[in-house]
Design a protein around this motif. Structure first.
Motif, short mmCIF file in Angstrom:
data_model
loop_
_atom_site.label_atom_id
_atom_site.label_comp_id
_atom_site.label_asym_id
_atom_site.label_seq_id
_atom_site.Cartn_x
_atom_site.Cartn_y
_atom_site.Cartn_z
N TYR A 129 0.82 -1.22 0.00
CA TYR A 129 0.00 0.00 0.00
C TYR A 129 0.85 1.26 0.00
O TYR A 129 0.49 2.27 -0.63
CB TYR A 129 -0.93 -0.02 1.21
N ASP A 135 -2.46 8.59 -0.81
CA ASP A 135 -2.98 7.71 0.25
C ASP A 135 -4.51 7.64 0.13
O ASP A 135 -5.21 8.53 0.64
CB ASP A 135 -2.56 8.25 1.62
N ARG A 137 -8.02 4.68 -0.64
CA ARG A 137 -8.45 3.29 -0.79
C ARG A 137 -8.53 2.88 -2.25
O ARG A 137 -8.37 1.71 -2.58
CB ARG A 137 -9.79 3.08 -0.10
N GLN A 235 -6.38 -0.33 3.28
CA GLN A 235 -5.86 0.97 3.67
C GLN A 235 -5.56 1.06 5.16
O GLN A 235 -4.55 1.66 5.55
CB GLN A 235 -6.85 2.07 3.28
N ARG A 239 -2.01 -3.29 5.40
CA ARG A 239 -1.38 -2.57 4.29
C ARG A 239 -0.30 -3.40 3.58
O ARG A 239 -0.09 -3.23 2.38
CB ARG A 239 -0.74 -1.27 4.80
#
Length: 599
Positions: A129, A135, A137, A235, A239
């Motif tokens: 992630y 940043d 979803r 998220q 991650r």
């Protein structure tokens, strides 16, 4: 002969001069929110062999996408998407390009100006992630158009799940505003579902009814399924766990179907209505549990398809069970069917969207959220109705038991009141039952101690005398030994009636203190008045005959009385101890007498 080489050279130059882009007109990036679905072309790459240079050739079979989000359902191909966007203004236009579907394995994004590659990203839920440029979803990348600049954007999507890619171009402020609203909606949904789950979990701990535990597991599985599908779980929860991120969707989807089966089986009492339908629901539960295990061993592509098909089967079985329970007039079946209809309708929409039957839009993306929230609320109401029904029956039984011994007339008056008033009255009567001795009908020791503290405080403020009187049946053990315990109970009941007759004012309290011992609490009564009451009660007890079957006998009582003013430094227990000491003196002095102590 020289003409042919010259002609060939001219043809090659002409071919090279053909622009790589052969799609539609460039779209302006001026809007702060631009849905790109109708402005992109797509190309299927079933062999996964085409590169960026390959797909830019003008001879490939690009197709124009519809107004709906790009969606090809489950398939094994790679898909290329392209669009041409321009900035017609004199100012740079910074934008965010969003791929609004979280469950995509691999996404390559290329931004070109002519033949020059300006930006390139490798995204997807197979990537950790923290590698995402924004940043979020979903998959979001920043792209800036200089004044008058036209850019071509190519995306390559490869996934083992459903191949869909809703594309939107956002202005920064608009993106964060909409994302803030979406976050609030998501927070409301997940917070509401969590509250419902915790509420029902607490009920399970109180009642130990497994229906509530299965329902909590169903809610949690539903929430985790949607969190995994929407990218929120990736998220915020795991991650770095890219492998588990794929498995989580299949795992929690199968778990949702499994707990839906077992909850429906138990909540509707299907086994008692139809043995065959009960077997089918158990088989559905077993199959879903098997799929949970298989999710760790099967390829995701096949596991996802099998789980989705099995969810459809579970939906059909649960609906059939609900209809059967409704026809059998199960009390909660109507609410059950309404709740599940909302949830299952939402699930059906999402499944058909994943399979490519329905387009991807706001309704298809959030239909399960809407349906599951309404379903959870309605089923919680159904479970609450069940609690109220069981509690009402329990209160009714307790009220009937109390009525049989004391106040039959009050029950007749209670039954003509409304249901709300009836429930309130039942609560009051339950409190009274908890404060009453079941054998004698007098107040119990708990109630006595409460009233003693209250009267102590009142008499202390007003500096009024307070009397505590303890009465004990003499030689009660001999009554039990000679005539039996039923005779002993009858003896206590008769003494209790006499003690009750010693009450003068509403503030006086008669209670069974324990065993064959009774207590009279007489507020604002001096020692002479207390002695008169004690002597009257003692004489009446000794004068009455206890009649049981073929036997008749009399009993006497010893009485200890203490009268005093509540003062600082003293406690209500001091009055009890001094009355008990006076009672002990009556016993030592030969019984069947009254001893008065004052302070």
């Amino acid at each position: 002969m020289r003409v042919l080489p010259v002609l060939l050279t001219f043809i090659l130059l002409a071919v090279n001069a053909i622009p790589a882009w052969a799609g539609g007109e460039a779209v302006s990036v001026e809007p702060v929110e631009l849905a790109l679905n109708a402005h992109l072309d797509y190309l299927e790459d079933p062999q996964h062999v085409l590169s960026l240079d390959d797909v830019r050739r003008p001879d490939l079979g690009w197709e124009r996408n519809s107004d709906y989000a790009f969606n090809k359902g489950f398939n094994d191909s790679s898909w290329w998407l392209r669009m041409r966007l321009t900035n017609p203004t004199d100012n740079p236009q910074p934008r965010l390009l969003e791929v609004g579907y979280a469950a995509l394995d691999h996404i390559q994004i290329y931004v070109l100006e002519g033949d020059r590659l300006l930006q390139q990203w490798t995204l997807g839920d197979k990537q950790p992630y923290f590698q995402r440029p924004v940043d979020h979803r979903y998959f979001v990348v920043p792209v800036t158009w200089d004044a008058g600049q036209t850019l071509e954007i190519y995306l390559r999507v490869t996934t083992s799940g459903s191949a869909k890619a809703p594309l939107t171009l956002w202005g920064y402020q608009r993106f964060h505003t909409v994302d803030f609203v979406n976050t609030l909606v998501q927070g409301f949904y997940y917070g509401g579902m969590t509250s419902i789950a915790l509420y029902n979990l607490l009920i399970f701990f109180v009642l130990r009814d497994r229906n509530y535990l299965y329902y909590v597991a169903f809610i949690i599985s539903t929430v985790m399924t949607l969190a995994a599908q929407s990218g929120l779980a990736f998220q915020f929860l795991w991650r770095e766990a890219t492998l588990w991120n794929d498995l989580a969707i299949v795992f929690f989807t199968a778990a949702t179907a499994a707990f839906a089966s077992v909850f429906s089986l138990r909540f509707l009492r299907i086994s008692s209505l139809s043995r065959r339908l009960g077997v089918v629901l158990r088989a559905t539960f077993t199959l879903n549990v098997a799929l949970i295990v298989a999710a760790f061993m099967m390829p995701y592509h096949w596991a996802a398809i099998i789980v989705l098909v099995n969810v459809l089967i579970t939906i059909v079985v649960v609906v059939v069970a609900g209809i059967f329970a409704l026809r059998s007039q199960i009390p909660s079946a109507r609410i059950f069917m309404l709740a599940w209809s909302l949830l299952l309708s939402g699930a059906m929409v999402v499944i058909l969207s994943h399979l490519g039957v329905l387009p991807v839009n706001l309704l298809t993306e959030y239909s399960t959220h809407f349906g599951s929230m309404l379903e959870a609320v309605l089923l919680s109401l159904a479970l609450a109705q069940r609690i109220n029904t069981e509690r009402r029956l329990r209160f009714q039984a307790q009220a009937d038991a109390l009525d049989a011994s004391q106040r039959a007339n009050m029950e007749l008056e209670e039954r003509v009141r409304s249901r709300t008033a009836e429930l309130e009255q039942l609560n009051v009567r339950l409190q009274k039952l908890s404060e009453t001795d079941s054998l004698t009908g007098l107040a119990n020791r708990r109630f006595l101690e409460t009233r003693l503290r209250e009267e102590w405080a009142r008499c202390s403020r007003q500096q009024r005398p307070l009397t505590v009187m303890l009465l004990d049946v003499d030689f009660f053990k001999e009554v039990n030994d000679r005539y039996g315990h039923p005779a002993g109970d009858a003896c206590l009941q008769q003494v209790a009636n006499v003690v009750r007759g010693g009450l003068r004012w509403p503030a006086d309290v008669a209670a069974r203190y324990g065993g064959e011992e009774f207590c009279l609490l007489l507020p604002e009564t001096d020692s002479s008045g207390a002695a008169a009451v004690a002597e009257r009660v003692r004489q009446r007890v000794s004068a009455e005959t206890v009649q049981v079957e073929d036997a008749a006998f009399t009993v006497t009582i010893s009485v200890g009385v203490y009268t005093g003013l509540p003062v600082a430094g003293a406690t209500p227990e001091d009055f009890i101890q001094r009355a008990d000491a006076a009672l002990y003196q009556s016993k030592q002095s030969g019984r069947n007498q009254v001893t008065v102590a004052t302070g």
